[in-house]
Design a protein around this motif. Structure first.
Motif, short mmCIF file in Angstrom:
data_model
loop_
_atom_site.label_atom_id
_atom_site.label_comp_id
_atom_site.label_asym_id
_atom_site.label_seq_id
_atom_site.Cartn_x
_atom_site.Cartn_y
_atom_site.Cartn_z
N VAL A 1 0.85 -1.18 0.00
CA VAL A 1 0.00 0.00 0.00
C VAL A 1 0.89 1.24 0.00
N GLU A 2 0.56 2.19 -0.87
CA GLU A 2 1.32 3.42 -0.98
C GLU A 2 0.41 4.63 -0.84
N LYS A 3 1.02 5.77 -0.66
CA LYS A 3 0.31 7.04 -0.68
C LYS A 3 0.48 7.67 -2.05
N PRO A 4 -0.34 8.67 -2.38
CA PRO A 4 -0.17 9.34 -3.68
C PRO A 4 1.26 9.83 -3.85
N PRO A 5 1.85 9.72 -5.04
CA PRO A 5 1.20 9.44 -6.34
C PRO A 5 1.16 7.97 -6.73
N TYR A 6 1.26 7.04 -5.77
CA TYR A 6 1.11 5.60 -6.05
C TYR A 6 2.08 5.12 -7.13
N ALA A 7 3.34 5.43 -6.94
CA ALA A 7 4.34 5.16 -7.98
C ALA A 7 4.43 3.68 -8.36
N GLY A 8 4.23 2.78 -7.42
CA GLY A 8 4.35 1.37 -7.71
C GLY A 8 3.06 0.68 -8.11
N TYR A 9 2.00 1.44 -8.29
CA TYR A 9 0.70 0.84 -8.63
C TYR A 9 0.61 0.57 -10.13
N THR A 10 -0.34 -0.27 -10.51
CA THR A 10 -0.57 -0.57 -11.92
C THR A 10 -1.17 0.64 -12.62
N GLU A 11 -1.09 0.63 -13.95
CA GLU A 11 -1.63 1.74 -14.73
C GLU A 11 -3.13 1.93 -14.50
N VAL A 12 -3.84 0.83 -14.37
CA VAL A 12 -5.28 0.93 -14.16
C VAL A 12 -5.59 1.54 -12.80
N GLU A 13 -4.88 1.10 -11.77
CA GLU A 13 -5.09 1.68 -10.44
C GLU A 13 -4.80 3.18 -10.45
N LYS A 14 -3.70 3.58 -11.08
CA LYS A 14 -3.35 5.00 -11.15
C LYS A 14 -4.46 5.79 -11.85
N ALA A 15 -5.01 5.23 -12.90
CA ALA A 15 -6.10 5.91 -13.61
C ALA A 15 -7.32 6.03 -12.71
N GLN A 16 -7.64 4.97 -11.98
CA GLN A 16 -8.82 4.99 -11.11
C GLN A 16 -8.64 5.94 -9.93
N LEU A 17 -7.39 6.17 -9.55
CA LEU A 17 -7.09 7.06 -8.42
C LEU A 17 -6.67 8.45 -8.88
N TRP A 18 -6.76 8.70 -10.20
CA TRP A 18 -6.58 10.02 -10.79
C TRP A 18 -5.19 10.60 -10.57
N VAL A 19 -4.18 9.73 -10.76
CA VAL A 19 -2.79 10.22 -10.73
C VAL A 19 -2.08 9.86 -12.04
N ALA A 20 -2.86 9.65 -13.10
CA ALA A 20 -2.30 9.24 -14.38
C ALA A 20 -2.24 10.37 -15.39
N GLY A 21 -2.33 11.61 -14.90
CA GLY A 21 -2.22 12.75 -15.80
C GLY A 21 -3.51 13.19 -16.45
N VAL A 22 -4.64 12.65 -15.99
CA VAL A 22 -5.95 13.03 -16.52
C VAL A 22 -6.75 13.69 -15.40
N GLU A 23 -7.39 14.79 -15.71
CA GLU A 23 -8.13 15.53 -14.69
C GLU A 23 -9.33 14.73 -14.21
N LYS A 24 -9.51 14.70 -12.90
CA LYS A 24 -10.66 14.00 -12.33
C LYS A 24 -11.93 14.81 -12.56
#
Length: 361
Positions: free
Chosen positions: A286-309
């Motif tokens: 478990v990590e805190k934002p920006p979730y560097a070690g998370y999968t691409e899908v998780e990052k997208a769902q948690l809005w740290v993949a460069g797309v505005e929520k």
């Protein structure tokens, strides 16, 4: 002339509507209702983990884990909903004993049912559209992959039901095993921007919502004559996209397009939308934002993949809910090891976030 089988006719209609363009489904159905004093309607959508593989009664056997010859699963074993109720004080995140008719007898008490919260679902555990209808009061028989298993709707229904103290709640579940956002749930805007075809599961969300809401008094006679109001949308999905590289990369774009199209279809540009990430069966911590070690899908769902929520959207990182095989009924990682605790926590997170959005002025 042969008599028409109503159930078969509805199944055929759902399949036809699911395969038609969105505009055609609208043309064949009534306009969406928006009655402030009507039944409060929530759509819970996703793939198999929204279908629900959490076990209510059978759980892991500590003796089997230690290498004994005992069976792997036992009644009220580790990770089952029954275990949580029997050991309620050890799980402060929720008062699980309140789910029982008689908390004084947690090992034998039946589970409560709620007449103020109802479920409607065309059973999609087989991954096929047009399955049989499952419906009824929240509680047993549970509305999961089988009648002894449950999904996020169970906790979601209890919390949302408590929130609406004087209103009835309907949860429409639109969930099928093994369906991806890149394909099955692909929305019209994603097609317009990046190609492909509108997904049959995307279409089925609205076709099935129309099926029950256009016939509310028939599906639930106790609600005959009542209107309804679509209040929120909950999403728990992502495994198929997560394990498919091309689909993973596109998820950050497909998700906001999906949200926008869902809202447009229901005619509610600010419809509250909550997401529980696909955090099961992950090797990382478990990590805190920006979730560097998370999968691409998780990052997208948690809005740290460069797309505005988008506005009125809340997401929960579900990695903290993961329970290992030694704490669970099974080792089926992509189904949260069948842990009732995991599925309950996912549903609770979705409901807690939904309440936050509903309480906003």
């Amino acid at each position: 002339m042969h008599a028409i089988n109503r159930s078969a006719l509805l199944t055929m209609l759902t399949l036809v509507m699911a395969l038609c363009p969105t505009g055609m489904t609208q043309g064949q159905s009534k306009p969406w209702d928006d009655a402030p004093k009507g039944i409060k309607v929530f759509i819970l959508a996703g793939q198999s983990n929204m279908v629900g593989y959490g076990k209510s009664e059978d759980g892991g056997n500590p003796q089997w884990i230690k290498g004994g010859k005992e069976p792997k699963e036992i009644k009220a074993g580790l990770g089952s909903l029954r275990y949580l109720a029997m050991h309620d004080k050890d799980f402060p995140q929720f008062d699980y004993a309140t789910l029982l008719e008689d908390p004084r007898k947690p090992d034998t008490s039946p589970w409560k049912t709620r007449k103020d919260v109802k479920i409607w679902w065309r059973n999609g555990h087989s991954a096929k559209l047009g399955g049989p209808i499952s419906k009824g009061d929240l509680g047993p028989k549970f509305q999961g992959a089988n009648n002894n298993w449950f999904g996020p709707e169970f906790a979601f229904g209890h919390i949302i039901g408590d929130f609406y103290k004087t209103d009835d709640v309907l949860i429409i579940k639109a969930a099928w095993g093994g369906h991806s956002l890149a394909s099955n749930f692909r929305s019209p805007t994603a097609v317009k921007k990046r190609g492909g075809e509108v997904g049959a599961s995307y279409q089925a969300i609205f076709a099935q919502a129309h099926e029950v809401l256009d016939n509310l008094g028939t599906e639930f006679p106790e609600w005959k004559g009542k209107g309804y109001q679509i209040v929120g949308f909950a999403w728990h999905q992502g495994f198929n996209d997560r394990v498919t590289p091309d689909q993973s990369k596109e998820y950050k774009d497909n998700l906001p397009d999906f949200i926008a199209d869902v809202r447009a279809e229901f005619g509610k540009p600010s419809l509250p939308f909550v997401i529980a990430s696909t955090g099961m069966d992950t090797a990382g911590k478990v990590e805190k934002p920006p979730y560097a070690g998370y999968t691409e899908v998780e990052k997208a769902q948690l809005w740290v993949a460069g797309v505005e929520k988008p506005k009125s959207v809340l997401s929960t990182d579900t990695r903290p809910f993961w329970r290992s095989e030694t704490q669970s009924p099974s080792s089926m990682g992509y189904h949260w090891n069948h842990s009732g605790e995991c599925y309950f926590l996912v549903g609770k997170a979705l409901a807690d976030d939904m309440v936050k959005l509903l309480e906003k002025p």
